[in-house]
Design a protein around this motif. Structure first.
Motif, PDB file in Angstrom:
ATOM      1  N   TYR A  84       0.993  -0.932   0.082  1.00 32.91           N
ATOM      2  CA  TYR A  84       0.240   0.450  -0.127  1.00 32.91           C
ATOM      3  C   TYR A  84       0.776   1.672  -0.140  1.00 32.91           C
ATOM      4  CZ  TYR A  84      -3.204   3.800   1.370  1.00 32.91           C
ATOM      5  OH  TYR A  84      -3.879   4.949   1.119  1.00 32.91           O
ATOM      6  N   ILE A  85       1.991   1.165   0.699  1.00 28.21           N
ATOM      7  CA  ILE A  85       2.629   2.173   0.653  1.00 28.21           C
ATOM      8  C   ILE A  85       3.694   2.317  -0.244  1.00 28.21           C
ATOM      9  CG2 ILE A  85       2.504   3.168   3.289  1.00 28.21           C
ATOM     10  CD1 ILE A  85       5.210   1.815   3.900  1.00 28.21           C
ATOM     11  N   ARG A  86       4.012   2.338  -1.495  1.00 32.43           N
ATOM     12  CA  ARG A  86       4.217   1.870  -2.646  1.00 32.43           C
ATOM     13  C   ARG A  86       5.705   3.027  -2.911  1.00 32.43           C
ATOM     14  NH1 ARG A  86      -0.378   0.640  -4.091  1.00 32.43           N
ATOM     15  NH2 ARG A  86      -1.140   2.337  -5.495  1.00 32.43           N
ATOM     16  N   ALA A  87       6.193   2.831  -3.234  1.00 33.69           N
ATOM     17  CA  ALA A  87       7.210   3.990  -3.349  1.00 33.69           C
ATOM     18  C   ALA A  87       7.092   4.739  -4.716  1.00 33.69           C
ATOM     19  CB  ALA A  87       8.783   3.638  -3.311  1.00 33.69           C
ATOM     20  N   GLY A  88       6.361   3.553  -5.841  1.00 28.58           N
ATOM     21  CA  GLY A  88       6.615   4.189  -7.399  1.00 28.58           C
ATOM     22  C   GLY A  88       8.030   4.110  -7.668  1.00 28.58           C
ATOM     23  N   LEU A  89       8.442   5.241  -8.823  1.00 30.19           N
ATOM     24  CA  LEU A  89       9.591   4.933  -9.365  1.00 30.19           C
ATOM     25  C   LEU A  89      10.871   5.660  -9.138  1.00 30.19           C
ATOM     26  CD1 LEU A  89      11.333   4.583 -11.836  1.00 30.19           C
ATOM     27  CD2 LEU A  89      10.845   6.833 -12.575  1.00 30.19           C
ATOM     28  N   LYS A 127      -0.237   7.184   3.293  1.00 38.37           N
ATOM     29  CA  LYS A 127       0.618   7.125   3.021  1.00 38.37           C
ATOM     30  C   LYS A 127       1.842   7.403   3.272  1.00 38.37           C
ATOM     31  CE  LYS A 127      -0.550   4.591  -1.014  1.00 38.37           C
ATOM     32  NZ  LYS A 127      -0.488   4.946  -3.067  1.00 38.37           N
ATOM     33  N   ARG A 128       1.868   8.729   3.905  1.00 35.24           N
ATOM     34  CA  ARG A 128       2.992   9.828   3.956  1.00 35.24           C
ATOM     35  C   ARG A 128       3.675   9.046   5.698  1.00 35.24           C
ATOM     36  NH1 ARG A 128       4.095  15.681   4.344  1.00 35.24           N
ATOM     37  NH2 ARG A 128       5.433  14.998   1.976  1.00 35.24           N
ATOM     38  N   VAL A 129       2.366   9.113   6.211  1.00 36.65           N
ATOM     39  CA  VAL A 129       1.555   8.493   7.372  1.00 36.65           C
ATOM     40  C   VAL A 129       2.477   7.032   8.129  1.00 36.65           C
ATOM     41  CG1 VAL A 129       0.562   8.461  10.078  1.00 36.65           C
ATOM     42  CG2 VAL A 129      -0.168   9.816   8.273  1.00 36.65           C
ATOM     43  N   PHE A 130       2.063   6.154   7.239  1.00 36.47           N
ATOM     44  CA  PHE A 130       2.298   5.681   7.589  1.00 36.47           C
ATOM     45  C   PHE A 130       4.480   4.903   6.758  1.00 36.47           C
ATOM     46  CE2 PHE A 130      -2.046   3.436   6.635  1.00 36.47           C
ATOM     47  CZ  PHE A 130      -1.706   3.225   7.678  1.00 36.47           C
ATOM     48  N   ASN A 131       4.586   5.967   5.859  1.00 37.88           N
ATOM     49  CA  ASN A 131       6.547   5.604   5.154  1.00 37.88           C
ATOM     50  C   ASN A 131       7.244   6.133   6.652  1.00 37.88           C
ATOM     51  OD1 ASN A 131       6.186   4.589   2.976  1.00 37.88           O
ATOM     52  ND2 ASN A 131       5.665   6.539   2.058  1.00 37.88           N
ATOM     53  N   ARG A 132       6.541   7.485   7.751  1.00 35.02           N
ATOM     54  CA  ARG A 132       7.239   8.258   8.413  1.00 35.02           C
ATOM     55  C   ARG A 132       7.049   6.951   9.286  1.00 35.02           C
ATOM     56  NH1 ARG A 132       8.198  13.166   8.705  1.00 35.02           N
ATOM     57  NH2 ARG A 132       7.003  13.471   7.330  1.00 35.02           N
ATOM     58  N   LEU A 133       6.334   6.023   9.765  1.00 38.61           N
ATOM     59  CA  LEU A 133       6.253   5.199  10.489  1.00 38.61           C
ATOM     60  C   LEU A 133       7.005   4.007  10.407  1.00 38.61           C
ATOM     61  CD1 LEU A 133       2.647   4.581  11.699  1.00 38.61           C
ATOM     62  CD2 LEU A 133       4.190   5.708  13.357  1.00 38.61           C
ATOM     63  N   ASN A 134       7.028   3.717   8.991  1.00 41.60           N
ATOM     64  CA  ASN A 134       8.411   2.937   8.067  1.00 41.60           C
ATOM     65  C   ASN A 134       9.436   2.979   8.567  1.00 41.60           C
ATOM     66  OD1 ASN A 134       8.374   0.420   7.051  1.00 41.60           O
ATOM     67  ND2 ASN A 134       8.700   1.243   5.396  1.00 41.60           N
TER      68      ASN A 134
END
Length: 175
Positions: A84-89, A127-134
């Motif tokens: 879900y929190i994919r980075a893309g390219l 996604k930003r929240v999950f990426n920050r947690l990640n």
């Protein structure tokens, strides 16, 4: 060398994760329906279970129906669509290092970028929240769960090395 190396998500694993997500949604519903003396904490747990695992369930159903590649290795870089929190390219010139990392008994393909905030800056909303947690869990900026991919570690690293080397050679020719 083929232009793109495409890796699909393991269908069986996605089905399993879909079923587990649905089971936790059902558990959340049972918690809400079961009478407790102090209903506040169980109610919060039930609602959170339904929301979080309900979203997971919807995501996995979408992945199973759409069947898009989880990871694509191209001459431009690595395209991460594995979660879900994919980075893309993530372009080759943004990548500092790539390594396999272990966290809680699971192996991840970790992509370290020069800019430690790159993926967070590109994302928005949840996604930003999950990426920050990640970011607090592993040192790498992109973490692809290897267990979900339909290829061997050797195949994946060979494809990455070939395309990364080609990109570095083309970049040095430009200079």
């Amino acid at each position: 060398m083929n232009d793109h190396f495409i890796v699909m998500a393991k269908k069986g694993r996605m089905v399993m994760l879909t079923i587990f997500s649905l089971m936790f949604v059902v558990l959340g519903i049972f918690i809400l329906l079961f009478p407790f003396n102090e209903p506040m904490l169980p109610m919060v747990i039930g609602i959170l279970a339904i929301l979080v695992f309900g979203l997971c369930f919807l995501y996995y159903v979408k992945v199973l129906v759409k069947r898009e590649p989880a990871v694509i290795i191209t001459k431009e870089g690595i395209i991460d669509n594995s979660s879900y929190i994919r980075a893309g390219l993530v372009k080759w010139e943004e990548i500092e290092a790539i390594d396999f990392l272990n966290f809680s008994g699971q192996v991840f393909l970790g992509i370290f970028t020069y800019n430690r905030e790159l993926i967070i800056d590109r994302s928005s909303g949840m996604k930003r929240v999950f990426n920050r947690l990640n970011k607090g869990l592993l040192p790498s900026q992109v973490n692809i769960p290897f267990k979900n991919l339909e290829c061997s570690a050797e195949e994946l690293m060979k494809a990455i090395e070939e395309r990364w080397d080609t990109a570095l050679e083309e970049e040095s020719k430009k200079e």
